[in-house]
Design a protein around this motif. Structure first.
Motif, PDB file in Angstrom:
ATOM      1  N   GLN A  25       0.115 -29.013  20.605  1.00 38.23           N
ATOM      2  CA  GLN A  25       0.379 -29.720  21.862  1.00 38.23           C
ATOM      3  C   GLN A  25      -0.860 -30.456  22.361  1.00 38.23           C
ATOM      4  OE1 GLN A  25       3.392 -30.064  23.408  1.00 38.23           O
ATOM      5  NE2 GLN A  25       4.177 -29.044  21.591  1.00 38.23           N
ATOM      6  N   THR A  26      -2.039 -29.971  21.993  1.00 40.44           N
ATOM      7  CA  THR A  26      -3.297 -30.565  22.445  1.00 40.44           C
ATOM      8  C   THR A  26      -3.549 -31.896  21.753  1.00 40.44           C
ATOM      9  OG1 THR A  26      -4.153 -28.312  22.684  1.00 40.44           O
ATOM     10  CG2 THR A  26      -5.764 -30.102  22.751  1.00 40.44           C
ATOM     11  N   HIS A  27      -4.013 -32.855  22.533  1.00 38.06           N
ATOM     12  CA  HIS A  27      -4.351 -34.175  21.999  1.00 38.06           C
ATOM     13  C   HIS A  27      -5.850 -34.275  21.708  1.00 38.06           C
ATOM     14  CE1 HIS A  27      -0.361 -35.210  23.400  1.00 38.06           C
ATOM     15  NE2 HIS A  27      -0.464 -36.366  22.774  1.00 38.06           N
ATOM     16  N   LEU A  28      -6.185 -35.163  20.777  1.00 40.27           N
ATOM     17  CA  LEU A  28      -7.582 -35.460  20.497  1.00 40.27           C
ATOM     18  C   LEU A  28      -8.232 -36.084  21.722  1.00 40.27           C
ATOM     19  CD1 LEU A  28      -7.211 -37.249  17.024  1.00 40.27           C
ATOM     20  CD2 LEU A  28      -7.657 -34.826  17.437  1.00 40.27           C
ATOM     21  N   LYS A  29      -9.556 -36.011  21.804  1.00 40.91           N
ATOM     22  CA  LYS A  29     -10.279 -36.680  22.883  1.00 40.91           C
ATOM     23  C   LYS A  29      -9.924 -38.170  22.840  1.00 40.91           C
ATOM     24  CE  LYS A  29     -14.950 -37.199  24.728  1.00 40.91           C
ATOM     25  NZ  LYS A  29     -14.896 -38.620  25.006  1.00 40.91           N
ATOM     26  N   GLY A  30      -9.577 -38.722  23.969  1.00 38.42           N
ATOM     27  CA  GLY A  30      -9.124 -40.109  24.024  1.00 38.42           C
ATOM     28  C   GLY A  30      -7.609 -40.226  24.025  1.00 38.42           C
ATOM     29  N   TYR A  31      -6.928 -39.104  23.798  1.00 38.98           N
ATOM     30  CA  TYR A  31      -5.461 -39.000  23.877  1.00 38.98           C
ATOM     31  C   TYR A  31      -4.725 -39.941  22.918  1.00 38.98           C
ATOM     32  CZ  TYR A  31      -1.524 -36.936  26.403  1.00 38.98           C
ATOM     33  OH  TYR A  31      -0.422 -36.195  26.744  1.00 38.98           O
ATOM     34  N   LYS A  32      -5.347 -40.219  21.766  1.00 37.17           N
ATOM     35  CA  LYS A  32      -4.714 -41.122  20.797  1.00 37.17           C
ATOM     36  C   LYS A  32      -3.519 -40.473  20.104  1.00 37.17           C
ATOM     37  CE  LYS A  32      -9.057 -43.503  19.851  1.00 37.17           C
ATOM     38  NZ  LYS A  32     -10.024 -42.603  20.490  1.00 37.17           N
ATOM     39  N   ARG A  33      -3.651 -39.178  19.795  1.00 39.81           N
ATOM     40  CA  ARG A  33      -2.571 -38.453  19.124  1.00 39.81           C
ATOM     41  C   ARG A  33      -2.831 -36.966  19.263  1.00 39.81           C
ATOM     42  NH1 ARG A  33      -4.434 -36.033  14.517  1.00 39.81           N
ATOM     43  NH2 ARG A  33      -6.127 -37.035  13.394  1.00 39.81           N
ATOM     44  N   GLN A  34      -1.817 -36.164  18.893  1.00 38.21           N
ATOM     45  CA  GLN A  34      -1.984 -34.716  18.896  1.00 38.21           C
ATOM     46  C   GLN A  34      -2.894 -34.304  17.729  1.00 38.21           C
ATOM     47  OE1 GLN A  34       2.439 -34.539  19.095  1.00 38.21           O
ATOM     48  NE2 GLN A  34       2.033 -32.549  20.033  1.00 38.21           N
ATOM     49  N   GLU A  35      -3.648 -33.254  17.932  1.00 35.37           N
ATOM     50  CA  GLU A  35      -4.462 -32.733  16.837  1.00 35.37           C
ATOM     51  C   GLU A  35      -3.585 -31.858  15.944  1.00 35.37           C
ATOM     52  OE1 GLU A  35      -7.660 -30.061  17.833  1.00 35.37           O
ATOM     53  OE2 GLU A  35      -6.334 -28.727  18.951  1.00 35.37           O
ATOM     54  N   ASN A  36      -4.020 -31.693  14.693  1.00 29.53           N
ATOM     55  CA  ASN A  36      -3.292 -30.780  13.811  1.00 29.53           C
ATOM     56  C   ASN A  36      -4.067 -29.466  13.689  1.00 29.53           C
ATOM     57  OD1 ASN A  36      -5.103 -30.900  11.463  1.00 29.53           O
ATOM     58  ND2 ASN A  36      -4.273 -32.942  11.084  1.00 29.53           N
ATOM     59  N   ASP A  37      -3.418 -28.479  13.106  1.00 29.00           N
ATOM     60  CA  ASP A  37      -4.017 -27.146  12.991  1.00 29.00           C
ATOM     61  C   ASP A  37      -5.330 -27.143  12.205  1.00 29.00           C
ATOM     62  OD1 ASP A  37      -2.265 -25.694  14.523  1.00 29.00           O
ATOM     63  OD2 ASP A  37      -1.196 -24.778  12.844  1.00 29.00           O
ATOM     64  N   ALA A  38      -5.398 -27.949  11.149  1.00 27.62           N
ATOM     65  CA  ALA A  38      -6.618 -27.978  10.340  1.00 27.62           C
ATOM     66  C   ALA A  38      -7.791 -28.537  11.151  1.00 27.62           C
ATOM     67  CB  ALA A  38      -6.396 -28.797   9.072  1.00 27.62           C
ATOM     68  N   ASN A 138      -9.575 -20.319  22.531  1.00 26.93           N
ATOM     69  CA  ASN A 138      -9.174 -20.671  23.895  1.00 26.93           C
ATOM     70  C   ASN A 138      -9.947 -21.874  24.427  1.00 26.93           C
ATOM     71  OD1 ASN A 138      -7.343 -18.558  24.067  1.00 26.93           O
ATOM     72  ND2 ASN A 138      -8.785 -17.181  25.063  1.00 26.93           N
ATOM     73  N   PHE A 139     -11.240 -21.893  24.150  1.00 21.81           N
ATOM     74  CA  PHE A 139     -12.137 -22.895  24.737  1.00 21.81           C
ATOM     75  C   PHE A 139     -11.913 -24.291  24.154  1.00 21.81           C
ATOM     76  CE2 PHE A 139     -16.712 -24.379  25.436  1.00 21.81           C
ATOM     77  CZ  PHE A 139     -16.552 -24.558  26.805  1.00 21.81           C
ATOM     78  N   GLN A 140     -11.631 -24.367  22.861  1.00 23.31           N
ATOM     79  CA  GLN A 140     -11.487 -25.668  22.196  1.00 23.31           C
ATOM     80  C   GLN A 140     -10.380 -26.533  22.810  1.00 23.31           C
ATOM     81  OE1 GLN A 140      -8.932 -26.741  19.909  1.00 23.31           O
ATOM     82  NE2 GLN A 140      -9.956 -28.531  19.036  1.00 23.31           N
ATOM     83  N   PRO A 141      -9.151 -26.023  22.964  1.00 19.74           N
ATOM     84  CA  PRO A 141      -8.130 -26.870  23.592  1.00 19.74           C
ATOM     85  C   PRO A 141      -8.407 -27.128  25.074  1.00 19.74           C
ATOM     86  CG  PRO A 141      -7.221 -24.700  23.081  1.00 19.74           C
ATOM     87  CD  PRO A 141      -8.573 -24.763  22.456  1.00 19.74           C
ATOM     88  N   LEU A 142      -9.081 -26.171  25.720  1.00 18.50           N
ATOM     89  CA  LEU A 142      -9.416 -26.332  27.135  1.00 18.50           C
ATOM     90  C   LEU A 142     -10.329 -27.543  27.343  1.00 18.50           C
ATOM     91  CD1 LEU A 142      -9.302 -24.484  29.961  1.00 18.50           C
ATOM     92  CD2 LEU A 142     -11.730 -24.344  29.414  1.00 18.50           C
ATOM     93  N   ILE A 143     -11.375 -27.653  26.530  1.00 17.34           N
ATOM     94  CA  ILE A 143     -12.298 -28.781  26.730  1.00 17.34           C
ATOM     95  C   ILE A 143     -11.668 -30.106  26.302  1.00 17.34           C
ATOM     96  CG2 ILE A 143     -14.399 -27.373  26.731  1.00 17.34           C
ATOM     97  CD1 ILE A 143     -14.918 -28.237  23.831  1.00 17.34           C
ATOM     98  N   LEU A 144     -10.748 -30.060  25.333  1.00 17.48           N
ATOM     99  CA  LEU A 144     -10.026 -31.295  24.981  1.00 17.48           C
ATOM    100  C   LEU A 144      -9.109 -31.706  26.135  1.00 17.48           C
ATOM    101  CD1 LEU A 144      -9.085 -30.913  21.194  1.00 17.48           C
ATOM    102  CD2 LEU A 144     -10.777 -32.453  22.217  1.00 17.48           C
ATOM    103  N   ASN A 145      -8.388 -30.746  26.706  1.00 17.77           N
ATOM    104  CA  ASN A 145      -7.536 -31.048  27.859  1.00 17.77           C
ATOM    105  C   ASN A 145      -8.353 -31.632  29.000  1.00 17.77           C
ATOM    106  OD1 ASN A 145      -4.656 -30.604  27.771  1.00 17.77           O
ATOM    107  ND2 ASN A 145      -5.097 -28.460  27.345  1.00 17.77           N
ATOM    108  N   ASP A 146      -9.495 -31.028  29.267  1.00 14.01           N
ATOM    109  CA  ASP A 146     -10.366 -31.522  30.338  1.00 14.01           C
ATOM    110  C   ASP A 146     -10.853 -32.937  30.033  1.00 14.01           C
ATOM    111  OD1 ASP A 146     -12.033 -31.095  32.788  1.00 14.01           O
ATOM    112  OD2 ASP A 146     -13.649 -31.342  31.326  1.00 14.01           O
ATOM    113  N   SER A 147     -11.220 -33.194  28.779  1.00 14.86           N
ATOM    114  CA  SER A 147     -11.728 -34.524  28.408  1.00 14.86           C
ATOM    115  C   SER A 147     -10.663 -35.607  28.550  1.00 14.86           C
ATOM    116  CB  SER A 147     -12.271 -34.513  26.970  1.00 14.86           C
ATOM    117  OG  SER A 147     -11.204 -34.551  26.026  1.00 14.86           O
ATOM    118  N   ASN A 148      -9.399 -35.197  28.499  1.00 17.22           N
ATOM    119  CA  ASN A 148      -8.271 -36.131  28.631  1.00 17.22           C
ATOM    120  C   ASN A 148      -7.678 -36.115  30.039  1.00 17.22           C
ATOM    121  OD1 ASN A 148      -8.280 -37.156  25.973  1.00 17.22           O
ATOM    122  ND2 ASN A 148      -7.228 -35.338  25.217  1.00 17.22           N
ATOM    123  N   ASN A 149      -8.480 -35.674  31.003  1.00 10.34           N
ATOM    124  CA  ASN A 149      -8.065 -35.629  32.406  1.00 10.34           C
ATOM    125  C   ASN A 149      -6.780 -34.820  32.606  1.00 10.34           C
ATOM    126  OD1 ASN A 149      -8.543 -36.170  35.132  1.00 10.34           O
ATOM    127  ND2 ASN A 149      -7.202 -37.951  35.124  1.00 10.34           N
ATOM    128  N   GLY A 150      -6.647 -33.758  31.822  1.00 12.45           N
ATOM    129  CA  GLY A 150      -5.545 -32.823  32.006  1.00 12.45           C
ATOM    130  C   GLY A 150      -4.161 -33.348  31.690  1.00 12.45           C
TER     131      GLY A 150
END
Length: 197
Positions: A25-38, A138-150
């Motif tokens: 569900q988490t998007h890459l920084k910049g919200y271009k697309r969702q990240e994958n598990d790898a 936990n922290f990795q998706p949190l900081i990505l969400n924050d970087s994408n303004n939630g």
């Protein structure tokens, strides 16, 4: 070279390539697309190495990094379970255990046992290595969400209490990162990215 052993290892290596196709569900920084598990696993492994100084206790960094790299391989079969999806969370353990047995079962026996033991150690979250790896999980998706303004939180109408309940376990791996996380959550409440009940 034991050709049968080598073939099992290659089959596993090619099987886990499928992890690149499991989107979160988490998007890459910049919200271009969702990240994958790898990508998530790679990012976590780097974070474990770079942020190790903030761990509550000494730990085996390489072991923790390996936990990060393998912890979501099971999602090839089990699928990604969104952190706030209560229905799928109820069956997550059962689905992932079955997937672990099939996927890691492709390896030679001692490697299968090693991978399942690492996976189970991560899931239990009791060792220093698992605690810090789970903090990064936990922290990795949190900081990505924050970087994408939630945007992901807003899209799913996530409440402050939901994020706190998930993130509070981070304190077992790093009190410093939990302290930073708490401030980040409050900032996102102020911005309207998280619902404040």
């Amino acid at each position: 070279m034991d050709s049968n052993r080598f073939q099992k290892q290659l089959d596993f290596i090619l099987e886990i390539d499928k992890e690149k196709e499991i989107y979160r569900q988490t998007h890459l920084k910049g919200y271009k697309r969702q990240e994958n598990d790898a990508e998530h696993a790679w990012h976590m492994a780097i974070m474990i190495y770079l942020l190790k100084e903030y761990a509550n206790e000494e730990f085996d960094v390489a072991k923790s990094m390996m936990m990060a790299l393998i912890h979501d391989i099971v999602e090839i079969d089990a699928g990604d379970t969104y952190a706030y999806d209560t229905d799928n969370l109820a069956t997550q353990s059962e689905r992932e255990e079955k997937a672990a047995n099939r996927i890691f079962g492709m390896l030679p026996d001692e490697q299968k046992k090693e991978m399942i033991a690492l996976f189970e150690e991560f899931e239990a979250g009791e060792t220093a290595e698992a605690k810090f790896a789970r903090t990064m999980d936990n922290f990795q998706p949190l900081i990505l969400n924050d970087s994408n303004n939630g945007k992901d939180w807003r899209a799913h109408k996530i409440k402050k209490s939901q994020v706190i309940n998930r993130q509070k376990k981070s304190q077992f791996g790093s009190r410093d990162i939990w302290e930073y996380t708490s401030k980040l959550i409050e900032n996102n409440v102020k911005k309207g990215n998280l619902i404040d009940e």
